[in-house]
Enzyme design. Structure first.
Site, PDB file in Angstrom:
ATOM      1  N   TYR A  73       1.483   2.499  15.459  1.00 15.86           N
ATOM      2  CA  TYR A  73       2.273   2.696  14.238  1.00 15.86           C
ATOM      3  C   TYR A  73       3.730   3.115  14.460  1.00 15.86           C
ATOM      4  O   TYR A  73       4.555   2.973  13.567  1.00 15.86           O
ATOM      5  CB  TYR A  73       1.573   3.677  13.289  1.00 15.86           C
ATOM      6  CG  TYR A  73       1.875   5.138  13.478  1.00 15.86           C
ATOM      7  CD1 TYR A  73       2.755   5.804  12.613  1.00 15.86           C
ATOM      8  CD2 TYR A  73       1.273   5.859  14.495  1.00 15.86           C
ATOM      9  CE1 TYR A  73       3.007   7.153  12.773  1.00 15.86           C
ATOM     10  CE2 TYR A  73       1.528   7.201  14.654  1.00 15.86           C
ATOM     11  CZ  TYR A  73       2.399   7.852  13.797  1.00 15.86           C
ATOM     12  OH  TYR A  73       2.651   9.173  13.954  1.00 15.86           O
ATOM     13  N   GLN A  97      -4.441   2.330  14.928  1.00 16.32           N
ATOM     14  CA  GLN A  97      -3.323   2.808  14.110  1.00 16.32           C
ATOM     15  C   GLN A  97      -2.454   3.825  14.856  1.00 16.32           C
ATOM     16  O   GLN A  97      -1.235   3.722  14.867  1.00 16.32           O
ATOM     17  CB  GLN A  97      -3.881   3.445  12.831  1.00 16.32           C
ATOM     18  CG  GLN A  97      -2.816   3.879  11.827  1.00 16.32           C
ATOM     19  CD  GLN A  97      -3.435   4.464  10.552  1.00 16.32           C
ATOM     20  OE1 GLN A  97      -4.653   4.482  10.378  1.00 16.32           O
ATOM     21  NE2 GLN A  97      -2.588   4.941   9.663  1.00 16.32           N
ATOM     22  N   ARG A 126       0.875  15.408  13.260  1.00 13.59           N
ATOM     23  CA  ARG A 126       2.179  15.921  13.657  1.00 13.59           C
ATOM     24  C   ARG A 126       2.170  17.436  13.727  1.00 13.59           C
ATOM     25  O   ARG A 126       1.869  18.015  14.763  1.00 13.59           O
ATOM     26  CB  ARG A 126       3.257  15.402  12.697  1.00 13.59           C
ATOM     27  CG  ARG A 126       3.589  13.924  12.915  1.00 13.59           C
ATOM     28  CD  ARG A 126       4.740  13.465  12.035  1.00 13.59           C
ATOM     29  NE  ARG A 126       4.468  13.723  10.621  1.00 13.59           N
ATOM     30  CZ  ARG A 126       3.811  12.874   9.818  1.00 13.59           C
ATOM     31  NH1 ARG A 126       3.433  11.706  10.255  1.00 13.59           N
ATOM     32  NH2 ARG A 126       3.588  13.192   8.567  1.00 13.59           N
ATOM     33  N   HIS A 176      -3.583  13.871   0.743  1.00 12.87           N
ATOM     34  CA  HIS A 176      -3.857  12.964   1.867  1.00 12.87           C
ATOM     35  C   HIS A 176      -2.705  13.006   2.871  1.00 12.87           C
ATOM     36  O   HIS A 176      -2.927  13.146   4.078  1.00 12.87           O
ATOM     37  CB  HIS A 176      -4.061  11.534   1.353  1.00 12.87           C
ATOM     38  CG  HIS A 176      -4.192  10.522   2.449  1.00 12.87           C
ATOM     39  ND1 HIS A 176      -5.285  10.470   3.286  1.00 12.87           N
ATOM     40  CD2 HIS A 176      -3.361   9.532   2.867  1.00 12.87           C
ATOM     41  CE1 HIS A 176      -5.116   9.478   4.162  1.00 12.87           C
ATOM     42  NE2 HIS A 176      -3.961   8.910   3.921  1.00 12.87           N
ATOM     43  N   ASP A 206      -9.277   0.282   1.626  1.00 18.16           N
ATOM     44  CA  ASP A 206      -8.341  -0.111   2.679  1.00 18.16           C
ATOM     45  C   ASP A 206      -8.942   0.273   4.036  1.00 18.16           C
ATOM     46  O   ASP A 206      -8.612   1.306   4.612  1.00 18.16           O
ATOM     47  CB  ASP A 206      -7.004   0.609   2.437  1.00 18.16           C
ATOM     48  CG  ASP A 206      -5.955   0.274   3.467  1.00 18.16           C
ATOM     49  OD1 ASP A 206      -6.075  -0.769   4.128  1.00 18.16           O
ATOM     50  OD2 ASP A 206      -5.003   1.070   3.608  1.00 18.16           O
ATOM     51  N   LYS A 244      -4.804  -2.218   9.919  1.00 18.80           N
ATOM     52  CA  LYS A 244      -5.059  -2.294   8.484  1.00 18.80           C
ATOM     53  C   LYS A 244      -5.324  -3.711   8.001  1.00 18.80           C
ATOM     54  O   LYS A 244      -6.039  -3.913   7.022  1.00 18.80           O
ATOM     55  CB  LYS A 244      -3.830  -1.787   7.716  1.00 18.80           C
ATOM     56  CG  LYS A 244      -3.450  -0.349   7.994  1.00 18.80           C
ATOM     57  CD  LYS A 244      -4.327   0.578   7.199  1.00 18.80           C
ATOM     58  CE  LYS A 244      -3.816   1.998   7.263  1.00 18.80           C
ATOM     59  NZ  LYS A 244      -4.597   2.865   6.378  1.00 18.80           N
ATOM     60  N   THR A 279      -4.640   6.360  -0.042  1.00 23.19           N
ATOM     61  CA  THR A 279      -5.883   7.138  -0.064  1.00 23.19           C
ATOM     62  C   THR A 279      -5.793   8.264  -1.088  1.00 23.19           C
ATOM     63  O   THR A 279      -4.807   8.994  -1.123  1.00 23.19           O
ATOM     64  CB  THR A 279      -6.140   7.734   1.332  1.00 23.19           C
ATOM     65  OG1 THR A 279      -6.081   6.683   2.276  1.00 23.19           O
ATOM     66  CG2 THR A 279      -7.488   8.428   1.393  1.00 23.19           C
ATOM     67  N   ASP A 310       0.854  -1.196   0.000  1.00 22.47           N
ATOM     68  CA  ASP A 310       0.000   0.000   0.000  1.00 22.47           C
ATOM     69  C   ASP A 310       0.884   1.239   0.000  1.00 22.47           C
ATOM     70  O   ASP A 310       1.682   1.427   0.916  1.00 22.47           O
ATOM     71  CB  ASP A 310      -0.921   0.007   1.223  1.00 22.47           C
ATOM     72  CG  ASP A 310      -2.062   1.004   1.061  1.00 22.47           C
ATOM     73  OD1 ASP A 310      -2.376   1.387  -0.088  1.00 22.47           O
ATOM     74  OD2 ASP A 310      -2.643   1.405   2.078  1.00 22.47           O
TER      75      ASP A 310
HETATM   76 MN    MN Z   1      -4.235   2.809   2.613  1.00 19.76          MN
END
Ligand code: MN
Length: 429
Positions: free
Chosen positions: A257, A253, A154, A145, A246, A266, A364, A138
């Site tokens: 992550y 997440q 962030r 995005h 997705d 995911k 995305t 992915d």
């Molecule tokens: Mn994705």
């Protein structure tokens, strides 16, 4: 067989099949998929208008004789072996189907005894996952995005990380949980922080279930371990494209992550459309991508004039249980900053090999405006600005009973080539 080299781009083409106006499955499309009925096992097929075309039956009756393809290749639960024949052969089959369904061709048109066994109304069959997926990657190739997400999680002033404009960022996903459109999604459980200031996680069903609107390319040719695919040859490795949802759990997440990227947020499920629209069918809709404004390393460079993006209109509809579906996003694949050729070149530059049936999803797809973003995360600003639907329902993220419907098509000069839909409904557990 009369070959019509440019049949797919011949705008005067019309068919003896009655194709509804605005059908995604015009004679210019001729996608590939796999279907089954209550009586027969899975078998490779194409589609025109509202009809599924059984390719095995046509092969058995010698309609593909000139392409020298046996019926057995279609008598499968997946398209991998057909795709692995290579573009010369698969294009021959597609061109032959265009020819057989053209109004001036009478070979199949007049052979009414074949119609009942080779043509099925689409609502009478079940579509299954069209390929056996080996590996799935992915990407994260939409600048809008990545900027939206970076600004939320962030720093709005430095939303893009320093590497973002130098390489197409991606992660390796999970192939085993990719399912065909229509498969229900069980709300996943996992670890997440219930409140922002919690120091320890809680466990339970995700409270931030989301979709991601993407397109995925289907790899059509094996490459060799240790050998990079040069950007100018990357086209040869693209068989076609699918719509891709997705599904993502944002609370899981954001907790998991760091530092290695997405994992259980995911891999619980991703959904694909049943039809692979070929690269050849989409070729007339190629367009220029956005300006890439940093000096790229040579292996990622492509001419600014090259048409490496695709003008494909995309839409997300949300159907709340018992209500009409409502469009909540309209965007376009042409906005992608990194194109598919750069993705393939980058994926293999270290010698990583790719195989027939691998998927590479775009990431995305978001456009420049609020109504063109491809996830609820962006649409509701991580739940801070809930979405109010026309029926009064309010959504921060997906709720049980919701159905997400993604659609996509390209259209130009009266020719339309589309994907149909990828849908999935959320079930609580
Ligand atoms: Mn994705």
């Amino acid at each position: 067989m009369v070959t019509r080299a440019n049949a797919a781009s011949d705008k005067t083409l019309s068919s003896w099949i009655d194709i509804p106006e605005n059908s995604d499955f015009s004679i210019h499309n001729i996608p590939f998929g796999v279907f089954r009925t209550s009586l027969t096992g899975p078998c490779c097929c194409s589609r025109i208008g509202d009809y599924i075309v059984d390719l095995r039956v046509l092969a058995e009756h010698d309609y593909f004789k000139a392409a020298n393809i046996s019926a057995g290749i279609f008598d499968k639960g997946h398209l991998n072996e057909f795709i692995a024949l290579g573009k010369v052969k698969t294009n021959k089959i597609r061109e032959r189907l265009i020819e057989l369904f053209s109004i001036e061709n009478h070979e199949l048109q007049d052979n009414r005894s074949i119609h009942a066994s080779a043509l099925h109304k689409h609502e009478m069959v079940n579509m299954v996952l069209p390929i056996r997926i080996g590996d799935y990657t992915d990407f994260y190739s939409s600048k809008e995005h990545a900027t939206n997400v970076g600004a939320m999680f962030r720093d709005p002033n430095n939303a893009l990380l320093p590497n973002w404009k130098h390489l197409p960022v991606a992660y390796h996903g999970r192939a085993s949980s990719i399912v065909v459109s229509g498969t229900p999604l069980n709300r996943p459980h996992g670890q997440f922080k219930k409140n922002k200031d919690d120091t320890v996680p809680t466990f339970g069903p995700t409270q931030a279930l989301d979709y991601e609107l993407e397109l995925a390319l289907v790899v059509g040719k094996n490459s060799t371990l240790g050998e990079a695919i040069p950007i100018e040859k990357s086209d040869e490795y693209i068989f076609g494209f699918l719509l891709f949802n997705d599904w993502s759990a944002r609370d899981i997440q954001s907790w998991e992550y760091v530092p290695l990227g997405p994992f259980l947020s995911k891999n619980f499920m991703s959904s694909v459309s049943p039809w692979i629209v070929t690269a050849e069918a989409l070729a007339p809709f190629k367009t220029k991508g956005p300006v890439q404004d940093v000096q790229l390393l040579p292996y990622l460079q492509c001419s600014g004039d090259s048409l490496l993006n695709y003008d494909i209109e995309l839409e997300v509809d949300l159907r709340v249980s018992g209500e009409q579906a409502e469009c909540i996003c309209r965007t376009n694949f042409k906005y992608m900053y990194w194109n598919v050729c750069q993705q393939i070149a980058h994926h293999t530059i270290n010698g990583c090999n790719v195989s027939v049936g691998d998927l590479m999803a775009s990431g995305t797809i978001s456009g420049p405006t609020r109504d063109s973003v491809g996830s609820l995360l962006e649409l509701t600003r991580n739940g801070q600005e809930p979405l109010v639907l026309k029926n009064g329902s309010v959504r921060k993220f997906l709720e049980d009973g919701d159905t997400v419907i993604m659609k996509g098509f390209a259209s130009k000069d009266g020719v339309r080539v589309g994907f149909g839909e990828v849908t999935g409904n959320v079930i609580g557990n």
